[in-house]
Design a protein around this motif. Structure first.
Motif, short mmCIF file in Angstrom:
data_model
loop_
_atom_site.label_atom_id
_atom_site.label_comp_id
_atom_site.label_asym_id
_atom_site.label_seq_id
_atom_site.Cartn_x
_atom_site.Cartn_y
_atom_site.Cartn_z
N GLU A 84 10.30 -7.20 2.28
CA GLU A 84 9.19 -6.27 2.04
C GLU A 84 8.96 -6.10 0.54
N ASN A 101 5.61 -5.54 10.77
CA ASN A 101 5.61 -6.37 9.57
C ASN A 101 5.02 -5.57 8.42
N TYR A 102 5.10 -6.14 7.22
CA TYR A 102 4.65 -5.39 6.04
C TYR A 102 3.17 -5.05 6.12
N ASP A 143 8.36 2.11 12.16
CA ASP A 143 8.50 0.99 13.10
C ASP A 143 8.37 1.45 14.54
N GLU A 157 2.75 -5.42 15.84
CA GLU A 157 3.91 -6.13 15.31
C GLU A 157 4.47 -5.38 14.11
#
Length: 219
Positions: free
Chosen positions: A176, A91-92, A80, A89
């Protein structure tokens, strides 16, 4: 607006402002304590499912599970942080490539160590609890919702869901893990459609007949 209403609004605003001033953000130590407590709950659920009677083995498995959750958390923080540095961003979709690379050594080390204390069937239970029993729940949903599935098709669905579990067990959060399972459900739907099923129609028909029921096979 009546004076009493105005007075009430002002009073509530003052209370809200005071709450923000007098409630400090949790400290690093408090956040760590909360995380540790959360992990103990998760590990407790797994140990309960395993029902180990050997205290030494139970303690060893407990420590391995706690260490794995912490290792996944460190991995997530690193991924991250790099995404933020790159201006992406978190995100997954953006995490997926690094997850595939960084998860494998953690995955292999963890399950190799578990095999010293658990049978293959017990390791299956660990994987199931770590992924919220999504294999069984989703498999049962497909069998219930899609009419006319053959034994071969059911076996293929189960194989793909177990592949999803193998990846999702390393997921850093419940959303996730769900995103990983969705990727494999898309493969299942494509496979069933290629075999002559109308999966979208089957899912819609079931949803229409059960409007207030969650469908694990759907998105």
């Amino acid at each position: 607006m009546k004076k009493s209403v105005v007075t009430l609004i002002v009073a509530l605003s003052a209370i809200g402002a005071l709450a923000q001033i007098t409630t400090p953000a949790p400290s690093d130590a408090e956040r760590e304590a909360f995380y540790a407590k959360t992990i103990e709950y998760r590990v407790g659920d797994i140990l309960k499912a395993l029902n180990l009677t050997d205290d030494a083995k139970s303690n060893a498995v407990h420590d391995l599970l706690v260490a794995q959750y912490h290792a996944l958390r460190v991995r997530d923080a690193a991924i991250d942080t790099q995404l933020k540095v790159d201006g992406k961003e978190v995100n997954y979709e953006n995490r997926a490539a690094q997850l595939a690379v960084q998860s494998k050594p953690l995955h292999d080390k963890f399950f190799t160590a578990l095999a010293d204390d658990l049978t293959p069937d017990q390791i299956e239970k660990v994987k199931d609890v770590m992924t919220y029993n999504k294999v069984k729940v989703t498999y049962d949903a497909y069998c219930q919702i899609v009419p006319g599935l053959t034994d071969a098709e059911k076996a293929k669905i189960l194989d793909l869901l177990k592949a999803a579990r193998e990846e999702a067990v390393d997921g850093g959060s419940a959303p996730e893990k769900s995103a990983i399972f969705q990727k494999y459900k898309d493969q299942i739907n494509a496979y069933l459609d290629a075999n002559g099923h109308d999966t979208a129609k089957a899912l819609k028909d079931w949803a229409d007949a059960h409007p207030n029921t969650n469908n694990p096979a759907a998105k």
